[in-house]
Motif scaffolding. Structure first.
Motif, PDB file in Angstrom:
ATOM      1  N   ARG A  88       5.540  17.823  20.009  1.00 24.94           N
ATOM      2  CA  ARG A  88       6.685  17.845  19.199  1.00 24.94           C
ATOM      3  C   ARG A  88       7.813  18.295  19.539  1.00 24.94           C
ATOM      4  NH1 ARG A  88       5.513  20.522  13.150  1.00 24.94           N
ATOM      5  NH2 ARG A  88       7.308  19.686  12.430  1.00 24.94           N
ATOM      6  N   TYR A  89       7.819  19.438  20.390  1.00 23.42           N
ATOM      7  CA  TYR A  89       8.958  20.150  21.064  1.00 23.42           C
ATOM      8  C   TYR A  89       8.901  20.137  22.515  1.00 23.42           C
ATOM      9  CZ  TYR A  89       9.537  21.592  16.068  1.00 23.42           C
ATOM     10  OH  TYR A  89       9.608  21.432  14.916  1.00 23.42           O
ATOM     11  N   GLN A 134      14.841   8.085  26.925  1.00 23.23           N
ATOM     12  CA  GLN A 134      15.033   8.936  25.567  1.00 23.23           C
ATOM     13  C   GLN A 134      16.307   9.666  25.857  1.00 23.23           C
ATOM     14  OE1 GLN A 134      12.068  10.534  23.139  1.00 23.23           O
ATOM     15  NE2 GLN A 134      13.630  12.210  22.562  1.00 23.23           N
ATOM     16  N   VAL A 135      17.485   9.790  25.231  1.00 26.74           N
ATOM     17  CA  VAL A 135      18.269  10.479  25.609  1.00 26.74           C
ATOM     18  C   VAL A 135      18.301  11.897  24.780  1.00 26.74           C
ATOM     19  CG1 VAL A 135      20.825  10.769  25.345  1.00 26.74           C
ATOM     20  CG2 VAL A 135      20.015   8.495  25.530  1.00 26.74           C
ATOM     21  N   TYR A 148       7.802  14.773  23.354  1.00 25.52           N
ATOM     22  CA  TYR A 148       7.576  13.204  23.785  1.00 25.52           C
ATOM     23  C   TYR A 148       6.814  12.511  22.668  1.00 25.52           C
ATOM     24  CZ  TYR A 148       3.045  15.501  25.326  1.00 25.52           C
ATOM     25  OH  TYR A 148       2.016  15.914  25.146  1.00 25.52           O
ATOM     26  N   GLY A 149       6.462  13.019  21.374  1.00 29.88           N
ATOM     27  CA  GLY A 149       5.843  12.498  20.340  1.00 29.88           C
ATOM     28  C   GLY A 149       4.604  11.824  20.633  1.00 29.88           C
ATOM     29  N   SER A 150       4.250  10.678  20.330  1.00 33.14           N
ATOM     30  CA  SER A 150       3.063   9.989  20.502  1.00 33.14           C
ATOM     31  C   SER A 150       3.097   9.117  21.783  1.00 33.14           C
ATOM     32  CB  SER A 150       2.495   8.991  19.321  1.00 33.14           C
ATOM     33  OG  SER A 150       3.644   8.032  19.043  1.00 33.14           O
ATOM     34  N   ARG A 151       4.269   9.035  22.394  1.00 39.69           N
ATOM     35  CA  ARG A 151       4.580   8.158  23.507  1.00 39.69           C
ATOM     36  C   ARG A 151       3.620   8.891  24.716  1.00 39.69           C
ATOM     37  NH1 ARG A 151       9.550   9.156  21.745  1.00 39.69           N
ATOM     38  NH2 ARG A 151       9.782  10.439  23.713  1.00 39.69           N
ATOM     39  N   THR A 181      19.482  19.345  30.316  1.00 39.60           N
ATOM     40  CA  THR A 181      19.138  18.266  29.424  1.00 39.60           C
ATOM     41  C   THR A 181      17.598  17.917  29.877  1.00 39.60           C
ATOM     42  OG1 THR A 181      19.653  16.233  28.326  1.00 39.60           O
ATOM     43  CG2 THR A 181      20.388  16.139  30.777  1.00 39.60           C
ATOM     44  N   VAL A 182      16.947  17.361  29.103  1.00 41.51           N
ATOM     45  CA  VAL A 182      15.539  16.904  29.335  1.00 41.51           C
ATOM     46  C   VAL A 182      15.671  15.486  29.566  1.00 41.51           C
ATOM     47  CG1 VAL A 182      13.018  16.845  28.403  1.00 41.51           C
ATOM     48  CG2 VAL A 182      14.599  18.712  27.839  1.00 41.51           C
ATOM     49  N   GLU A 183      14.934  15.002  30.627  1.00 40.85           N
ATOM     50  CA  GLU A 183      14.485  13.590  30.892  1.00 40.85           C
ATOM     51  C   GLU A 183      13.304  13.212  30.442  1.00 40.85           C
ATOM     52  OE1 GLU A 183      15.113  13.167  35.179  1.00 40.85           O
ATOM     53  OE2 GLU A 183      17.228  12.290  34.766  1.00 40.85           O
TER      54      GLU A 183
END
Length: 139
Positions: A81-82, A103-104, A121-124, A96-98
């Motif tokens: 989620r975060y 995803q940007v 990263y969600g469900s990916r 920044t996160v890669e």
């Protein structure tokens, strides 16, 4: 011989017809009112959505990451989620996160000891690949 009309049946039928006519007229009146209110509201909502979409597409979405990695004192904790980033350094850093899928993520400036929250990263299944320094002033 004529049939006698029961006054109770007559009163009940009259009341029933009166109630039916009243309900029908109230429903028509409310429908007209909702229609008159809904059209301008729908137009205003459509216009607001269009303006918001224009503003969002015109605004810069994120700052491109540079190719340098931040110091080791900047750590991240990725979750579905975060993604939390902690600046454990004595200096201010912009990171920044890669993500593996490209995803940007926005560029965030972290003071010493500060934390920032990015999208997870969600469900990916690919997730976060790391952190990059970035220029917060670049568009």
């Amino acid at each position: 011989m004529s049939a006698a009309i029961d006054p109770r049946v007559l009163a009940e039928n009259s009341f029933s017809n009166l109630r039916k006519n009243f309900c029908t007229s109230m429903i028509r009146a409310m429908t007209k009112l909702i229609t008159r209110i809904a059209r301008p509201a729908a137009l205003a909502a459509t216009a607001a959505t269009g303006l918001l979409a224009t503003a969002l597409t015109a605004a810069p979405t994120a700052v491109a990451a540079t190719e340098s990695t931040p110091p080791e004192c900047v750590r991240y904790y990725a979750g579905w989620r975060y993604t939390s980033v902690e600046n454990g350094c004595d200096v201010t850093v912009a990171v920044t996160v890669e993500y593996a899928d490209g995803q940007v993520a926005p560029c965030r400036v972290l003071e010493p000891g500060a934390w920032a929250t990015f999208a997870g990263y969600g469900s990916r299944p690919d997730g976060v690949t790391g952190l990059r320094t970035c220029d917060p002033g670049a568009v």
